[in-house]
Write a protein that holds these residues in place. Sequence first.
Motif, PDB file in Angstrom:
ATOM      1  N   VAL A  42       0.784  -1.186  -0.162  1.00 27.11           N
ATOM      2  CA  VAL A  42      -0.050  -0.048  -0.148  1.00 27.11           C
ATOM      3  C   VAL A  42       0.908   1.190  -0.065  1.00 27.11           C
ATOM      4  O   VAL A  42       0.401   2.379  -0.487  1.00 27.11           O
ATOM      5  CB  VAL A  42      -1.049   0.034   1.214  1.00 27.11           C
ATOM      6  CG1 VAL A  42      -0.354   0.093   2.641  1.00 27.11           C
ATOM      7  CG2 VAL A  42      -2.008   1.200   1.169  1.00 27.11           C
ATOM      8  N   ASP A  43       2.190   1.111   0.344  1.00 25.58           N
ATOM      9  CA  ASP A  43       3.089   2.381   0.251  1.00 25.58           C
ATOM     10  C   ASP A  43       3.613   2.520  -0.865  1.00 25.58           C
ATOM     11  O   ASP A  43       4.326   3.765  -1.239  1.00 25.58           O
ATOM     12  CB  ASP A  43       4.217   1.971   1.335  1.00 25.58           C
ATOM     13  CG  ASP A  43       3.606   1.867   2.743  1.00 25.58           C
ATOM     14  OD1 ASP A  43       2.858   2.696   3.251  1.00 25.58           O
ATOM     15  OD2 ASP A  43       4.337   1.006   3.465  1.00 25.58           O
ATOM     16  N   LEU A  44       3.234   1.815  -1.996  1.00 19.57           N
ATOM     17  CA  LEU A  44       4.000   1.635  -3.273  1.00 19.57           C
ATOM     18  C   LEU A  44       2.974   2.383  -4.389  1.00 19.57           C
ATOM     19  O   LEU A  44       1.772   1.794  -4.347  1.00 19.57           O
ATOM     20  CB  LEU A  44       4.769   0.551  -3.819  1.00 19.57           C
ATOM     21  CG  LEU A  44       5.748   0.149  -2.962  1.00 19.57           C
ATOM     22  CD1 LEU A  44       6.164  -1.230  -3.337  1.00 19.57           C
ATOM     23  CD2 LEU A  44       6.766   1.071  -2.724  1.00 19.57           C
ATOM     24  N   GLU A  45       3.268   3.093  -5.212  1.00 20.30           N
ATOM     25  CA  GLU A  45       2.603   3.589  -6.320  1.00 20.30           C
ATOM     26  C   GLU A  45       3.177   3.254  -7.710  1.00 20.30           C
ATOM     27  O   GLU A  45       4.429   3.931  -7.652  1.00 20.30           O
ATOM     28  CB  GLU A  45       2.041   4.874  -6.112  1.00 20.30           C
ATOM     29  CG  GLU A  45       1.018   5.465  -6.901  1.00 20.30           C
ATOM     30  CD  GLU A  45       0.504   6.750  -6.999  1.00 20.30           C
ATOM     31  OE1 GLU A  45       0.363   7.568  -7.786  1.00 20.30           O
ATOM     32  OE2 GLU A  45       0.278   7.019  -5.762  1.00 20.30           O
ATOM     33  N   VAL A  46       2.570   2.687  -8.635  1.00 21.97           N
ATOM     34  CA  VAL A  46       3.139   2.718  -9.689  1.00 21.97           C
ATOM     35  C   VAL A  46       3.689   3.866 -10.351  1.00 21.97           C
ATOM     36  O   VAL A  46       2.815   4.621 -10.589  1.00 21.97           O
ATOM     37  CB  VAL A  46       2.354   1.719 -10.993  1.00 21.97           C
ATOM     38  CG1 VAL A  46       2.969   1.536 -12.277  1.00 21.97           C
ATOM     39  CG2 VAL A  46       1.832   0.474 -10.184  1.00 21.97           C
ATOM     40  N   GLY A  47       5.085   3.923 -10.891  1.00 23.98           N
ATOM     41  CA  GLY A  47       5.035   5.231 -11.405  1.00 23.98           C
ATOM     42  C   GLY A  47       5.162   5.330 -12.777  1.00 23.98           C
ATOM     43  O   GLY A  47       5.005   4.322 -13.654  1.00 23.98           O
ATOM     44  N   ASP A  48       4.866   6.591 -13.291  1.00 23.00           N
ATOM     45  CA  ASP A  48       4.604   6.773 -14.708  1.00 23.00           C
ATOM     46  C   ASP A  48       6.150   6.840 -15.440  1.00 23.00           C
ATOM     47  O   ASP A  48       7.022   7.593 -15.052  1.00 23.00           O
ATOM     48  CB  ASP A  48       3.970   8.208 -14.925  1.00 23.00           C
ATOM     49  CG  ASP A  48       3.838   8.434 -16.532  1.00 23.00           C
ATOM     50  OD1 ASP A  48       4.285   7.715 -17.438  1.00 23.00           O
ATOM     51  OD2 ASP A  48       3.348   9.888 -16.757  1.00 23.00           O
ATOM     52  N   PRO A  49       6.451   5.606 -16.342  1.00 22.27           N
ATOM     53  CA  PRO A  49       7.631   5.688 -16.806  1.00 22.27           C
ATOM     54  C   PRO A  49       7.904   6.969 -17.663  1.00 22.27           C
ATOM     55  O   PRO A  49       9.096   7.369 -17.652  1.00 22.27           O
ATOM     56  CB  PRO A  49       7.636   4.518 -17.688  1.00 22.27           C
ATOM     57  CG  PRO A  49       6.163   4.068 -17.575  1.00 22.27           C
ATOM     58  CD  PRO A  49       5.607   4.769 -16.745  1.00 22.27           C
ATOM     59  N   ASP A  50       7.074   7.724 -18.162  1.00 26.57           N
ATOM     60  CA  ASP A  50       7.379   8.841 -19.056  1.00 26.57           C
ATOM     61  C   ASP A  50       7.634  10.051 -18.215  1.00 26.57           C
ATOM     62  O   ASP A  50       8.278  11.144 -18.745  1.00 26.57           O
ATOM     63  CB  ASP A  50       6.251   9.258 -19.970  1.00 26.57           C
ATOM     64  CG  ASP A  50       6.040   8.162 -21.051  1.00 26.57           C
ATOM     65  OD1 ASP A  50       6.956   7.435 -21.421  1.00 26.57           O
ATOM     66  OD2 ASP A  50       4.799   7.796 -21.367  1.00 26.57           O
ATOM     67  N   SER A  51       7.530   9.913 -17.054  1.00 23.51           N
ATOM     68  CA  SER A  51       7.883  11.213 -15.993  1.00 23.51           C
ATOM     69  C   SER A  51       8.938  11.029 -15.159  1.00 23.51           C
ATOM     70  O   SER A  51       9.250  11.906 -14.593  1.00 23.51           O
ATOM     71  CB  SER A  51       6.644  11.509 -15.015  1.00 23.51           C
ATOM     72  OG  SER A  51       6.339  10.395 -14.215  1.00 23.51           O
ATOM     73  N   HIS A  52       9.724   9.990 -15.368  1.00 21.16           N
ATOM     74  CA  HIS A  52      10.961   9.806 -14.865  1.00 21.16           C
ATOM     75  C   HIS A  52      12.041   9.246 -15.867  1.00 21.16           C
ATOM     76  O   HIS A  52      11.828   9.077 -16.581  1.00 21.16           O
ATOM     77  CB  HIS A  52      10.600   8.417 -13.727  1.00 21.16           C
ATOM     78  CG  HIS A  52       9.982   8.935 -12.668  1.00 21.16           C
ATOM     79  ND1 HIS A  52      10.331   9.831 -11.648  1.00 21.16           N
ATOM     80  CD2 HIS A  52       8.663   8.458 -12.295  1.00 21.16           C
ATOM     81  CE1 HIS A  52       9.365   9.826 -10.837  1.00 21.16           C
ATOM     82  NE2 HIS A  52       8.276   9.194 -11.131  1.00 21.16           N
ATOM     83  N   TRP A  53      13.479   9.678 -15.065  1.00 18.57           N
ATOM     84  CA  TRP A  53      14.471   9.524 -16.000  1.00 18.57           C
ATOM     85  C   TRP A  53      14.964   8.136 -16.265  1.00 18.57           C
ATOM     86  O   TRP A  53      15.129   7.631 -17.059  1.00 18.57           O
ATOM     87  CB  TRP A  53      15.685  10.473 -15.298  1.00 18.57           C
ATOM     88  CG  TRP A  53      17.012  10.308 -16.058  1.00 18.57           C
ATOM     89  CD1 TRP A  53      17.380  10.157 -17.103  1.00 18.57           C
ATOM     90  CD2 TRP A  53      18.001  10.267 -15.156  1.00 18.57           C
ATOM     91  NE1 TRP A  53      18.692  10.074 -17.427  1.00 18.57           N
ATOM     92  CE2 TRP A  53      19.443   9.969 -16.098  1.00 18.57           C
ATOM     93  CE3 TRP A  53      18.634  10.396 -13.689  1.00 18.57           C
ATOM     94  CZ2 TRP A  53      20.743  10.017 -15.794  1.00 18.57           C
ATOM     95  CZ3 TRP A  53      19.922  10.135 -13.672  1.00 18.57           C
ATOM     96  CH2 TRP A  53      20.908   9.871 -14.458  1.00 18.57           C
ATOM     97  N   LEU A  54      14.836   7.329 -15.160  1.00 16.47           N
ATOM     98  CA  LEU A  54      15.312   5.943 -14.892  1.00 16.47           C
ATOM     99  C   LEU A  54      14.366   5.022 -14.642  1.00 16.47           C
ATOM    100  O   LEU A  54      14.256   4.751 -13.315  1.00 16.47           O
ATOM    101  CB  LEU A  54      16.495   5.752 -14.015  1.00 16.47           C
ATOM    102  CG  LEU A  54      17.890   6.623 -14.644  1.00 16.47           C
ATOM    103  CD1 LEU A  54      18.806   6.813 -13.675  1.00 16.47           C
ATOM    104  CD2 LEU A  54      18.396   6.259 -15.884  1.00 16.47           C
ATOM    105  N   PRO A  55      13.246   4.703 -15.137  1.00 19.00           N
ATOM    106  CA  PRO A  55      12.186   3.974 -14.783  1.00 19.00           C
ATOM    107  C   PRO A  55      12.305   2.368 -14.600  1.00 19.00           C
ATOM    108  O   PRO A  55      11.292   1.672 -14.327  1.00 19.00           O
ATOM    109  CB  PRO A  55      11.140   4.064 -15.857  1.00 19.00           C
ATOM    110  CG  PRO A  55      11.643   4.417 -17.042  1.00 19.00           C
ATOM    111  CD  PRO A  55      12.939   5.064 -16.616  1.00 19.00           C
ATOM    112  N   ARG A  56      13.426   1.998 -15.257  1.00 20.07           N
ATOM    113  CA  ARG A  56      13.810   0.482 -14.887  1.00 20.07           C
ATOM    114  C   ARG A  56      15.080   0.159 -14.475  1.00 20.07           C
ATOM    115  O   ARG A  56      15.909   0.828 -14.853  1.00 20.07           O
ATOM    116  CB  ARG A  56      13.688  -0.309 -16.481  1.00 20.07           C
ATOM    117  CG  ARG A  56      12.131  -0.256 -16.771  1.00 20.07           C
ATOM    118  CD  ARG A  56      11.861  -0.785 -18.458  1.00 20.07           C
ATOM    119  NE  ARG A  56      13.091  -1.634 -18.959  1.00 20.07           N
ATOM    120  CZ  ARG A  56      12.861  -2.885 -19.329  1.00 20.07           C
ATOM    121  NH1 ARG A  56      11.677  -3.327 -19.086  1.00 20.07           N
ATOM    122  NH2 ARG A  56      13.844  -3.536 -19.627  1.00 20.07           N
ATOM    123  N   VAL A  57      15.038  -1.110 -13.673  1.00 13.53           N
ATOM    124  CA  VAL A  57      16.359  -1.557 -13.212  1.00 13.53           C
ATOM    125  C   VAL A  57      16.394  -3.049 -13.926  1.00 13.53           C
ATOM    126  O   VAL A  57      15.496  -3.540 -13.907  1.00 13.53           O
ATOM    127  CB  VAL A  57      16.762  -1.624 -11.901  1.00 13.53           C
ATOM    128  CG1 VAL A  57      15.670  -2.481 -11.185  1.00 13.53           C
ATOM    129  CG2 VAL A  57      18.200  -1.986 -11.486  1.00 13.53           C
TER     130      VAL A  57
END
Length: 178
Positions: A160-175
């Motif tokens: 519940v503490d995590l929210e899926v991030g919008d990959p287009d709004s972040h510089w490094l959306p994957r590891v």
Amino acid sequence: MKNTVLAPCVVTLALLTPSVGLAERHGVHLEAQDGARITIGTLDLAPDGAYTLALDDGKFSDNFLSMRPFQCLDGPDKQWCYVPYPYENARVLGDDLTDLEYDLLFVWKGVNDYGINMWNGVYYRLQPEGDRIVGTLHEMDMDRLAVPPAPGQLRPIRPVDLEVGDPDSHWLPRVVIE
């Protein structure tokens, strides 16, 4: 940068199963939306399943933000700052990869921002994908880690503490670990 994490683990994924008697090294990469990668370190696996996560000092800049030191990756619009998990972590890989997720915490800030806002936490949810592990960016408030977890509670970050991030709004959306 001395952000090396030593941890024993039991490994069940094909990627993380070294050949008998041989250790394996896997690259740990942060990946931009366009596929460009920054190799931030290595994950070394011993034949007994123990792993060592070592970050590459040369990729990070030293920053003193909000009255504490951070190691950051400098991007065009954002900095990605490593947040070592400060509490006990079993560091065992088995049916899930949560312990390794705790070893890959970051917080981002705009390049023109003065300090760091722990609200901008980055948590990569890891999943096996063929012969590699891929993590997708989730956002979280890192202030959640300001107080130590209750005794015996090794995983204070709840779904519940995590929210899926919008990959287009972040510089490094994957590891990617491979």
